[in-house]
Design a protein around this motif. Structure first.
Motif, PDB file in Angstrom:
ATOM      1  N   ALA A 121       0.940  -1.214  -0.035  1.00  0.00           N
ATOM      2  CA  ALA A 121       0.074   0.020  -0.165  1.00  0.00           C
ATOM      3  C   ALA A 121       0.884   1.254  -0.288  1.00  0.00           C
ATOM      4  CB  ALA A 121      -0.923   0.143   1.303  1.00  0.00           C
ATOM      5  N   ARG A 122       0.185   2.455  -0.278  1.00  0.00           N
ATOM      6  CA  ARG A 122       1.095   3.596  -0.498  1.00  0.00           C
ATOM      7  C   ARG A 122       0.494   4.595   0.823  1.00  0.00           C
ATOM      8  NH1 ARG A 122       0.440   6.260  -6.105  1.00  0.00           N
ATOM      9  NH2 ARG A 122       1.415   4.177  -6.289  1.00  0.00           N
ATOM     10  N   ARG A 123       1.366   5.372   1.506  1.00  0.00           N
ATOM     11  CA  ARG A 123       1.024   5.950   2.672  1.00  0.00           C
ATOM     12  C   ARG A 123       0.176   7.161   2.118  1.00  0.00           C
ATOM     13  NH1 ARG A 123       4.515   5.689   7.099  1.00  0.00           N
ATOM     14  NH2 ARG A 123       6.655   4.447   6.819  1.00  0.00           N
ATOM     15  N   PHE A 124      -0.818   7.450   3.022  1.00  0.00           N
ATOM     16  CA  PHE A 124      -1.795   8.455   3.021  1.00  0.00           C
ATOM     17  C   PHE A 124      -1.125   9.812   3.056  1.00  0.00           C
ATOM     18  CE2 PHE A 124      -6.266   9.668   1.874  1.00  0.00           C
ATOM     19  CZ  PHE A 124      -6.168  10.559   2.985  1.00  0.00           C
ATOM     20  N   TYR A 125      -0.609   9.999   4.105  1.00  0.00           N
ATOM     21  CA  TYR A 125      -0.063  11.270   4.393  1.00  0.00           C
ATOM     22  C   TYR A 125       1.163  11.633   3.782  1.00  0.00           C
ATOM     23  CZ  TYR A 125      -3.868  11.280   7.852  1.00  0.00           C
ATOM     24  OH  TYR A 125      -4.976  11.165   8.327  1.00  0.00           O
ATOM     25  N   GLY A 126       1.566  12.657   3.628  1.00  0.00           N
ATOM     26  CA  GLY A 126       2.924  13.339   2.749  1.00  0.00           C
ATOM     27  C   GLY A 126       2.813  12.808   1.410  1.00  0.00           C
ATOM     28  N   TYR A 127       4.054  12.869   0.808  1.00  0.00           N
ATOM     29  CA  TYR A 127       4.186  12.360  -0.580  1.00  0.00           C
ATOM     30  C   TYR A 127       5.213  11.058  -0.649  1.00  0.00           C
ATOM     31  CZ  TYR A 127       5.545  12.004  -5.352  1.00  0.00           C
ATOM     32  OH  TYR A 127       5.781  11.402  -6.790  1.00  0.00           O
ATOM     33  N   ASP A 128       4.641  10.102  -1.375  1.00  0.00           N
ATOM     34  CA  ASP A 128       5.627   8.949  -1.344  1.00  0.00           C
ATOM     35  C   ASP A 128       5.207   8.085  -2.689  1.00  0.00           C
ATOM     36  OD1 ASP A 128       7.078   6.659  -1.280  1.00  0.00           O
ATOM     37  OD2 ASP A 128       6.876   6.417   1.065  1.00  0.00           O
ATOM     38  N   GLY A 129       5.857   8.190  -3.830  1.00  0.00           N
ATOM     39  CA  GLY A 129       5.541   7.677  -5.068  1.00  0.00           C
ATOM     40  C   GLY A 129       5.452   5.956  -5.069  1.00  0.00           C
ATOM     41  N   SER A 130       6.166   5.457  -4.074  1.00  0.00           N
ATOM     42  CA  SER A 130       6.028   3.996  -4.207  1.00  0.00           C
ATOM     43  C   SER A 130       5.591   3.522  -2.968  1.00  0.00           C
ATOM     44  CB  SER A 130       7.801   3.475  -4.011  1.00  0.00           C
ATOM     45  OG  SER A 130       8.019   4.185  -2.753  1.00  0.00           O
ATOM     46  N   GLU A 131       4.979   2.029  -3.347  1.00  0.00           N
ATOM     47  CA  GLU A 131       4.324   1.436  -2.309  1.00  0.00           C
ATOM     48  C   GLU A 131       5.266   0.581  -1.350  1.00  0.00           C
ATOM     49  OE1 GLU A 131       1.816  -1.491  -4.503  1.00  0.00           O
ATOM     50  OE2 GLU A 131       0.190  -0.021  -4.732  1.00  0.00           O
ATOM     51  N   GLN A 132       4.679   0.472  -0.215  1.00  0.00           N
ATOM     52  CA  GLN A 132       5.227  -0.186   0.800  1.00  0.00           C
ATOM     53  C   GLN A 132       4.687  -1.614   1.227  1.00  0.00           C
ATOM     54  OE1 GLN A 132       6.662   2.130   4.247  1.00  0.00           O
ATOM     55  NE2 GLN A 132       6.963   4.011   2.693  1.00  0.00           N
ATOM     56  N   LEU A 133       5.349  -2.363   2.042  1.00  0.00           N
ATOM     57  CA  LEU A 133       4.928  -3.543   2.670  1.00  0.00           C
ATOM     58  C   LEU A 133       4.284  -3.387   3.849  1.00  0.00           C
ATOM     59  CD1 LEU A 133       4.570  -6.559   1.433  1.00  0.00           C
ATOM     60  CD2 LEU A 133       6.758  -7.105   2.649  1.00  0.00           C
ATOM     61  N   TYR A 134       3.436  -3.793   4.104  1.00  0.00           N
ATOM     62  CA  TYR A 134       2.714  -3.718   5.521  1.00  0.00           C
ATOM     63  C   TYR A 134       2.028  -5.051   5.888  1.00  0.00           C
ATOM     64  CZ  TYR A 134       2.284   1.336   4.740  1.00  0.00           C
ATOM     65  OH  TYR A 134       2.666   2.559   4.618  1.00  0.00           O
ATOM     66  N   ALA A 135       2.170  -5.222   7.210  1.00  0.00           N
ATOM     67  CA  ALA A 135       1.594  -6.180   8.031  1.00  0.00           C
ATOM     68  C   ALA A 135       0.252  -6.100   8.360  1.00  0.00           C
ATOM     69  CB  ALA A 135       2.301  -6.882   9.253  1.00  0.00           C
ATOM     70  N   LYS A 136      -0.858  -6.566   7.743  1.00  0.00           N
ATOM     71  CA  LYS A 136      -2.189  -6.475   8.157  1.00  0.00           C
ATOM     72  C   LYS A 136      -2.668  -7.529   9.172  1.00  0.00           C
ATOM     73  CE  LYS A 136      -6.762  -5.970   6.036  1.00  0.00           C
ATOM     74  NZ  LYS A 136      -7.495  -5.984   4.684  1.00  0.00           N
ATOM     75  N   LEU A 137      -2.843  -6.826  10.380  1.00  0.00           N
ATOM     76  CA  LEU A 137      -3.214  -7.767  11.459  1.00  0.00           C
ATOM     77  C   LEU A 137      -4.655  -7.779  11.775  1.00  0.00           C
ATOM     78  CD1 LEU A 137      -0.243  -6.180  13.312  1.00  0.00           C
ATOM     79  CD2 LEU A 137      -0.629  -8.758  13.321  1.00  0.00           C
ATOM     80  N   TYR A 138      -5.225  -8.907  11.588  1.00  0.00           N
ATOM     81  CA  TYR A 138      -6.525  -9.188  12.041  1.00  0.00           C
ATOM     82  C   TYR A 138      -6.725  -9.730  13.447  1.00  0.00           C
ATOM     83  CZ  TYR A 138      -6.819  -9.716   6.789  1.00  0.00           C
ATOM     84  OH  TYR A 138      -6.703  -9.235   5.495  1.00  0.00           O
ATOM     85  N   LEU A 139      -7.822  -8.988  14.019  1.00  0.00           N
ATOM     86  CA  LEU A 139      -8.059  -9.392  15.569  1.00  0.00           C
ATOM     87  C   LEU A 139      -9.383  -9.822  15.713  1.00  0.00           C
ATOM     88  CD1 LEU A 139      -6.744  -6.212  16.954  1.00  0.00           C
ATOM     89  CD2 LEU A 139      -5.525  -8.075  16.663  1.00  0.00           C
ATOM     90  N   TYR A 140      -9.763 -10.367  16.917  1.00  0.00           N
ATOM     91  CA  TYR A 140     -11.128 -10.743  17.086  1.00  0.00           C
ATOM     92  C   TYR A 140     -12.005  -9.794  17.580  1.00  0.00           C
ATOM     93  CZ  TYR A 140      -9.372 -15.449  16.184  1.00  0.00           C
ATOM     94  OH  TYR A 140      -8.548 -16.646  15.943  1.00  0.00           O
ATOM     95  N   HIS A 141     -11.558  -9.083  18.699  1.00  0.00           N
ATOM     96  CA  HIS A 141     -12.448  -8.191  19.399  1.00  0.00           C
ATOM     97  C   HIS A 141     -12.339  -6.573  18.879  1.00  0.00           C
ATOM     98  CE1 HIS A 141     -13.907 -10.952  22.660  1.00  0.00           C
ATOM     99  NE2 HIS A 141     -12.994 -11.583  22.127  1.00  0.00           N
TER     100      HIS A 141
END
Length: 280
Positions: A121-141
């Motif tokens: 994904a790409r950072r929403f704030y500031g300017y960054d033309g490239s995508e970065q790798l994120y860990a998407k953590l799924y929780l229960y509560h």
């Protein structure tokens, strides 16, 4: 879920009210096993939508498999770029689960993290033309999302401050945004299970009531220079869901009162009540 009503096998309900509750998972409908936890899942969140079908049948719809989540940049988790993949997932999941357990009640067997996946994904704030790798953590509560964010920022996870993303979005709003839904709009599903009992007859709206309502809508449309919702016209041709018209595969094949632990017993007095998953 569908974003349009293509045929009579699409079930539609207007979103009038929405909430959620925690419940033991229903087999073949919820997440019943977690590879991260290494065993069965104890509780999952279920979203509950109240509204009416286009034909006017009052409905309570239970939405399954919608887990709360947040993102953490992989570059902040591990220092070595070569380990950004599976190692990032494993490290952050274990560390966050441990931190949430320590923050919880002593001796509690409550589960927190369901799993983790990698997304670009790409950072929403500031300017960054490239995508970065994120860990998407799924929780229960859902309430664990803000707790997890505070722990990440305070350095309680991996002993360094980590910046969470999208942790400020409330659970129900996150669900609506993800599936392009809005209040008083229609939610469409292509597969569901109706809870017993299902209605045998349906009393249509009186013609004069419909005409009066349509006239009021036309006046409002002209007064506000806007176009009225066409769903009122849809109600004249929308399918009516009855015991004689609902496909057999769309009804739980056991009465709720005989089902083990009553996982799918009715929770409302609505004419229709059923279950659907976010991928259905």
């Amino acid at each position: 879920m569908e974003d349009s009503q293509a045929n009579s096998k699409i079930f539609s309900v207007r979103i009038v009210s929405i909430d959620y509750y925690m419940s033991p998972p229903i087999p073949d409908l919820d997440f019943c096993y977690s590879s991260f936890q290494g065993g069965k899942v104890n509780e999952v969140p279920v979203i509950r939508v109240y509204g009416s079908t286009p034909a006017g049948q009052k409905t309570c719809l239970h939405i399954h498999r919608a887990l709360p989540y947040l993102y953490v940049p992989c570059s902040d988790i591990v220092d070595q770029p070569d380990l950004e993949g599976d190692a990032c997932v494993r490290v952050i999941s274990l560390a966050l689960e441990k931190a949430l357990k320590l923050k919880g009640s002593a001796g509690s067997k409550r589960q927190h993290v369901h799993g983790c996946s990698l997304v670009r994904a790409r950072r929403f704030y500031g300017y960054d033309g490239s995508e970065q790798l994120y860990a998407k953590l799924y929780l229960y509560h859902p309430q664990d999302v803000s707790r997890a964010a505070n722990l990440l920022l305070s350095g309680s996870v991996l002993e360094k401050s980590l910046q969470p993303h999208e942790s400020h979005i409330p659970y129900l709003l996150q669900f609506l945004v993800d599936y392009n839904l809005q209040g008083m709009g229609h939610l469409h599903v292509s597969n569901m299970k109706f809870r017993h009992p299902v209605p045998h007859v349906f009393t249509k709206r009186k013609a004069n009531d419909y005409a009066q309502h349509k006239q009021q809508m036309d006046k409002f449309s002209k007064a506000t220079n806007s176009q009225a919702d066409s769903s009122d016209d849809v109600c004249l041709v929308s399918p009516v869901w009855l015991s004689s018209t609902i496909p057999d595969t769309w009804i739980w094949n056991f009465p709720s009162q005989n089902f083990e632990n009553n996982f799918v017993k009715r929770q409302s007095v609505c004419e229709l009540e059923g279950d659907a998953a976010i991928d259905g």
